[in-house]
Design a protein around this motif. Structure first.
Motif, mmCIF file in Angstrom:
data_model
loop_
_atom_site.group_PDB
_atom_site.id
_atom_site.type_symbol
_atom_site.label_atom_id
_atom_site.label_comp_id
_atom_site.label_asym_id
_atom_site.label_seq_id
_atom_site.Cartn_x
_atom_site.Cartn_y
_atom_site.Cartn_z
ATOM 1 N N LEU A 107 0.715 -1.216 0.112
ATOM 2 C CA LEU A 107 0.086 0.169 0.060
ATOM 3 C C LEU A 107 0.944 1.280 0.077
ATOM 4 O O LEU A 107 2.081 1.436 0.675
ATOM 5 C CB LEU A 107 -0.879 -0.098 1.068
ATOM 6 N N ASP A 108 0.540 2.344 -0.722
ATOM 7 C CA ASP A 108 1.312 3.592 -0.402
ATOM 8 C C ASP A 108 0.770 4.360 0.973
ATOM 9 O O ASP A 108 -0.153 3.653 1.493
ATOM 10 C CB ASP A 108 1.189 4.600 -1.791
ATOM 11 N N ARG A 110 -0.473 6.887 1.532
ATOM 12 C CA ARG A 110 -1.832 7.573 1.602
ATOM 13 C C ARG A 110 -3.080 6.295 1.764
ATOM 14 O O ARG A 110 -3.902 6.506 2.443
ATOM 15 C CB ARG A 110 -2.104 8.400 0.183
ATOM 16 N N GLN A 111 -2.968 5.248 0.928
ATOM 17 C CA GLN A 111 -3.777 4.260 1.002
ATOM 18 C C GLN A 111 -3.784 3.489 2.479
ATOM 19 O O GLN A 111 -5.201 3.558 2.999
ATOM 20 C CB GLN A 111 -3.486 3.178 0.151
ATOM 21 N N ASP A 114 -5.594 6.028 5.115
ATOM 22 C CA ASP A 114 -7.075 6.442 4.613
ATOM 23 C C ASP A 114 -8.073 5.049 5.030
ATOM 24 O O ASP A 114 -8.812 5.415 5.736
ATOM 25 C CB ASP A 114 -7.438 6.750 2.960
ATOM 26 N N ALA A 115 -7.119 4.152 4.862
ATOM 27 C CA ALA A 115 -8.061 2.878 5.151
ATOM 28 C C ALA A 115 -8.032 2.673 6.630
ATOM 29 O O ALA A 115 -9.159 2.499 7.507
ATOM 30 C CB ALA A 115 -7.138 1.683 4.896
ATOM 31 N N LEU A 225 -9.465 -3.776 5.595
ATOM 32 C CA LEU A 225 -8.755 -3.203 4.449
ATOM 33 C C LEU A 225 -9.498 -3.397 3.247
ATOM 34 O O LEU A 225 -9.653 -2.290 2.452
ATOM 35 C CB LEU A 225 -7.328 -3.659 3.967
ATOM 36 N N ALA A 230 -8.689 -1.138 -0.088
ATOM 37 C CA ALA A 230 -7.095 -1.120 -0.152
ATOM 38 C C ALA A 230 -6.757 -2.486 0.429
ATOM 39 O O ALA A 230 -5.829 -2.714 1.115
ATOM 40 C CB ALA A 230 -6.626 -0.265 0.753
ATOM 41 N N CYS A 232 -5.357 -5.858 1.396
ATOM 42 C CA CYS A 232 -3.908 -6.765 1.129
ATOM 43 C C CYS A 232 -3.893 -7.579 2.424
ATOM 44 O O CYS A 232 -4.775 -7.228 3.528
ATOM 45 C CB CYS A 232 -2.907 -5.903 1.116
ATOM 46 N N SER A 240 4.395 -3.234 3.397
ATOM 47 C CA SER A 240 4.088 -1.791 3.285
ATOM 48 C C SER A 240 4.749 -1.053 4.504
ATOM 49 O O SER A 240 5.533 0.121 4.365
ATOM 50 C CB SER A 240 2.605 -1.552 3.582
#
Length: 289
Positions: A107-108, A110-111, A114-115, A225, A230, A232, A240
């Protein structure tokens, strides 16, 4: 013969129950091959093992499966040679197939943010789910290491978690405030609702009050997630966390200790992830890019 070998793997080599089960399954297959071809264990040599591995390849076994089988045989023949069953150890002559190291899916930042920001936890299982995901992302621990955590492993004064990893190697991992807040919420409003007299010191509990299992922990991660778009798994969160540390300026040696890798070679895969960010920055900023 496999029973004392299993005890050797657990007691002397410190292998995990998962590894022991995998090795024993492979070795039962090898012993069946020996029986089918009319050979005794004392006759075990490189040619017999290669014949067994060739059958596995022909049946469609992956490189990872073959590599695990080679590792199992090497440990077994080394043990048999030590016990005097084999005159010589053929294990060192077995070559393990080269592994194709693919870039981890991560995940980046931001992801991930946000999650976790969208998580609404009220019921005991929701509080556990949130605490599990926050702890995995904050610490980069393996899911089995997370499930093995006890209450006393969380040190609120130092903001750390004591983790027992592969080979019973212990390490101390820092934990951020969001993860500690999620743990506090779980311990205050979630764990007491699920705890029974048989719960013991386990930090995370299943719905029946026993220690949280690895499968259920994976389901918790995917549920939280996935609901945030998002999706994973626990290992993706581990990837990550390591990648985000490197992107933030952490050195490879620190990330190696953070992840509990015995060798820096295991950690170097993350440099391939971070180099993509470096290339992007270079192309955008360097005058001769």
């Amino acid at each position: 013969m496999l029973e004392p070998f299993a005890a050797h793997l657990t007691g002397e080599l410190g292998r995990s129950p998962h590894t022991v089960r995998g090795y024993l399954a492979d070795l039962r297959s090898l012993l069946a091959h020996l029986e089918e071809t009319g050979h005794e264990v004392a006759e075990l040599d490189v040619l017999l093992v290669r014949g067994w591995l060739s059958r596995a390849r022909a049946a469609g076994a992956s490189r990872a499966t073959i590599a695990r089988r080679v590792a199992a045989v090497r440990a077994f023949t080394r043990y048999l040679h030590r016990e005097g069953v084999l005159a010589t150890d053929p294990g060192p002559r077995l070559a393990s197939p080269a592994q194709r190291r693919s870039l981890p899916t991560v995940l980046d930042e931001r992801q991930a943010a946000d999650a976790l920001a969208e998580c609404v936890a009220q019921s005991p299982t929701e509080l556990r789910r949130h605490a599990v995901v926050e702890t995995l992302y904050a610490t980069g621990v393996r899911v089995a290491e997370l499930c093995a955590l006890d209450l006393e492993d969380v040190d609120r004064e130092r903001n750390t978690v004591r983790v027992v990893g592969k080979g019973d190697k212990e390490r101390t991992v820092p934990v951020g405030v969001p993860a500690l807040d999620a743990l506090d919420a779980w311990l205050a409003g979630g764990r007491p609702e699920l705890a029974t007299t048989a719960s013991g010191p386990a930090l995370f509990l299943g719905t029946r009050g026993g220690r949280l299992g690895v499968r259920r922990a994976r389901e918790d991660v995917h549920a939280l997630l996935g609901a945030a778009g998002a999706d994973c798994g626990p290992h993706g969160l581990r990837h990550s966390a390591a990648t985000h540390l490197l992107n933030g300026g952490a050195d490879l040696r620190s990330v190696q200790e953070y992840l509990g890798h015995a060798s820096p070679r295991s950690t170097q895969v993350y440099t391939h992830v971070s180099v993509e960010r470096l290339r992007d920055t270079y192309r955008r900023a360097h005058p001769r890019a």
